[in-house]
Write a protein that holds these residues in place. Structure first.
Motif, PDB file in Angstrom:
ATOM      1  N   LYS A 190       0.817  -1.208   0.000  1.00 23.09           N
ATOM      2  CA  LYS A 190       0.000   0.000   0.000  1.00 23.09           C
ATOM      3  C   LYS A 190       0.856   1.264   0.000  1.00 23.09           C
ATOM      4  O   LYS A 190       0.392   2.331  -0.349  1.00 23.09           O
ATOM      5  N   GLU A 202       3.441   1.786  -1.902  1.00 22.36           N
ATOM      6  CA  GLU A 202       3.910   2.116  -3.242  1.00 22.36           C
ATOM      7  C   GLU A 202       2.974   3.142  -3.872  1.00 22.36           C
ATOM      8  O   GLU A 202       1.759   2.955  -3.904  1.00 22.36           O
ATOM      9  N   LYS A 203       3.557   4.214  -4.381  1.00 21.37           N
ATOM     10  CA  LYS A 203       2.753   5.312  -4.922  1.00 21.37           C
ATOM     11  C   LYS A 203       2.034   4.906  -6.210  1.00 21.37           C
ATOM     12  O   LYS A 203       2.610   4.238  -7.068  1.00 21.37           O
ATOM     13  N   ILE A 204       0.786   5.317  -6.331  1.00 22.24           N
ATOM     14  CA  ILE A 204       0.001   5.095  -7.546  1.00 22.24           C
ATOM     15  C   ILE A 204      -0.038   6.393  -8.340  1.00 22.24           C
ATOM     16  O   ILE A 204      -0.333   7.460  -7.789  1.00 22.24           O
ATOM     17  N   TYR A 252      -0.369   8.614  -3.643  1.00 22.67           N
ATOM     18  CA  TYR A 252      -0.660   8.805  -5.065  1.00 22.67           C
ATOM     19  C   TYR A 252      -0.104  10.138  -5.530  1.00 22.67           C
ATOM     20  O   TYR A 252       0.251  11.001  -4.730  1.00 22.67           O
ATOM     21  N   ASN A 261       0.592  -0.033 -11.183  1.00 21.92           N
ATOM     22  CA  ASN A 261       0.422   1.079 -10.249  1.00 21.92           C
ATOM     23  C   ASN A 261       0.083   2.385 -10.953  1.00 21.92           C
ATOM     24  O   ASN A 261       0.557   3.469 -10.565  1.00 21.92           O
ATOM     25  N   CYS A 273      -7.737   1.245 -13.984  1.00 20.31           N
ATOM     26  CA  CYS A 273      -6.388   0.973 -13.462  1.00 20.31           C
ATOM     27  C   CYS A 273      -5.767  -0.200 -14.210  1.00 20.31           C
ATOM     28  O   CYS A 273      -6.478  -1.048 -14.769  1.00 20.31           O
ATOM     29  N   LEU A 293      -2.811  -4.116 -10.961  1.00 27.64           N
ATOM     30  CA  LEU A 293      -2.986  -3.463  -9.655  1.00 27.64           C
ATOM     31  C   LEU A 293      -3.302  -4.519  -8.593  1.00 27.64           C
ATOM     32  O   LEU A 293      -4.194  -5.354  -8.777  1.00 27.64           O
ATOM     33  N   GLU A 294      -2.555  -4.465  -7.464  1.00 28.97           N
ATOM     34  CA  GLU A 294      -2.744  -5.476  -6.432  1.00 28.97           C
ATOM     35  C   GLU A 294      -4.179  -5.459  -5.909  1.00 28.97           C
ATOM     36  O   GLU A 294      -4.791  -4.401  -5.760  1.00 28.97           O
ATOM     37  N   LYS A 352      -5.012  -3.164  -2.988  1.00 28.32           N
ATOM     38  CA  LYS A 352      -5.198  -1.753  -3.329  1.00 28.32           C
ATOM     39  C   LYS A 352      -6.552  -1.529  -3.999  1.00 28.32           C
ATOM     40  O   LYS A 352      -7.248  -0.547  -3.711  1.00 28.32           O
TER      41      LYS A 352
END
Length: 245
Positions: A25, A27-29, A66, A85, A209, A213-214, A217
């Motif tokens: 979570k 990690e920047k999106i 983000y 991401n 997305c 994407l995980e 997230k």
């Protein structure tokens, strides 16, 4: 193995899982959007508009980091399809796009109309009446696919405001635009076309997305958006920007 050992192992597994989810979570999106006043505008380094406010609230509730990056819609869609991401909004969910992304939505309700130049009014009763005319819209817009699916002649620009100039110069006969966006562009350019000749389509737009994407997230974003509808945030912000839910 003793009961205390089993409890210790379970605790360690749980802690490891929590750390893994926290790292994911963190990690920047990257969120792509495009100039689409009054929904999203970039002036110098400032971002503002309804979409900017929705994204800020959504990612805060989801507890995800983000950044918003402005790019033409077509490029934003391409980057989102290629890179993990990464998300882009607001996007119309068409049949062609549905399986290419994972979706968070709806984030916006849009109504579309056909505008003609005041010097060359083209009265329309149905969408079929517009089939003999050239219609301007912009690259990546789902509404262009919608019109093409009904065999309309569509001309694409890189930005929606360019269609207003093309309409005035007679290079297109009609401009297909989202009603609130069209009103904002007319105010900015001081060009008044009046009411649309025809309002022909209502759509729900979402955030698309990358398919990688995980899930944690995606779930956090879906839960965040759901809570925004449940506690009245979405109703309040739509009303503030003149949109009816």
């Amino acid at each position: 193995m003793s009961g205390s050992s089993m409890r210790l192992i379970t605790l360690l597994i749980t802690l490891s899982l929590c750390l893994f989810i926290t790292e994911l979570k963190a990690e920047k999106i990257t969120v792509y959007t495009y100039q689409n006043a009054p929904f999203a505008e970039q002036t110098d380094n400032n971002h503002r508009g309804m979409i900017i406010e929705i994204v800020a609230e959504l990612f805060t509730r989801a507890e995800l980091d983000y950044e918003v990056v402005f790019n033409p819609l077509k490029r934003g869609l391409t980057m989102t399809a290629r890179s993990p991401n990464v998300c882009v909004l607001p996007i119309e969910r068409t049949q062609q796009r549905e399986s290419d992304f994972v979706w968070v939505g709806p984030v916006l309700i849009s109504r579309y109309g056909l505008f003609s130049d005041t010097k060359n009014s083209i009265p329309l009763v149905t969408l079929h009446d517009a089939r003999e005319y050239s219609i301007g819209t912009f690259l990546g817009s789902g509404i262009s696919e919608y019109l093409v699916s009904f065999s309309h002649e569509v001309q694409l620009t890189s930005a929606d405001n360019l269609n207003l100039k093309k309409l005035q110069k007679g290079r297109i006969d009609l401009w297909a635009a989202e009603l609130i966006t069209a009103k904002s562009i007319m105010m900015q350019t001081n060009i008044r076309l009046g009411e649309p000749e025809l309002i022909y389509h209502t759509s729900l737009r979402a955030m698309a997305c990358n398919k990688g994407l995980e899930k944690v997230k995606h779930r956090a974003l879906m839960d965040g958006l759901k809570s925004m509808y449940q506690d009245g945030f979405m109703q309040k912000i739509n009303t503030a920007y003149g949109v009816s839910l």
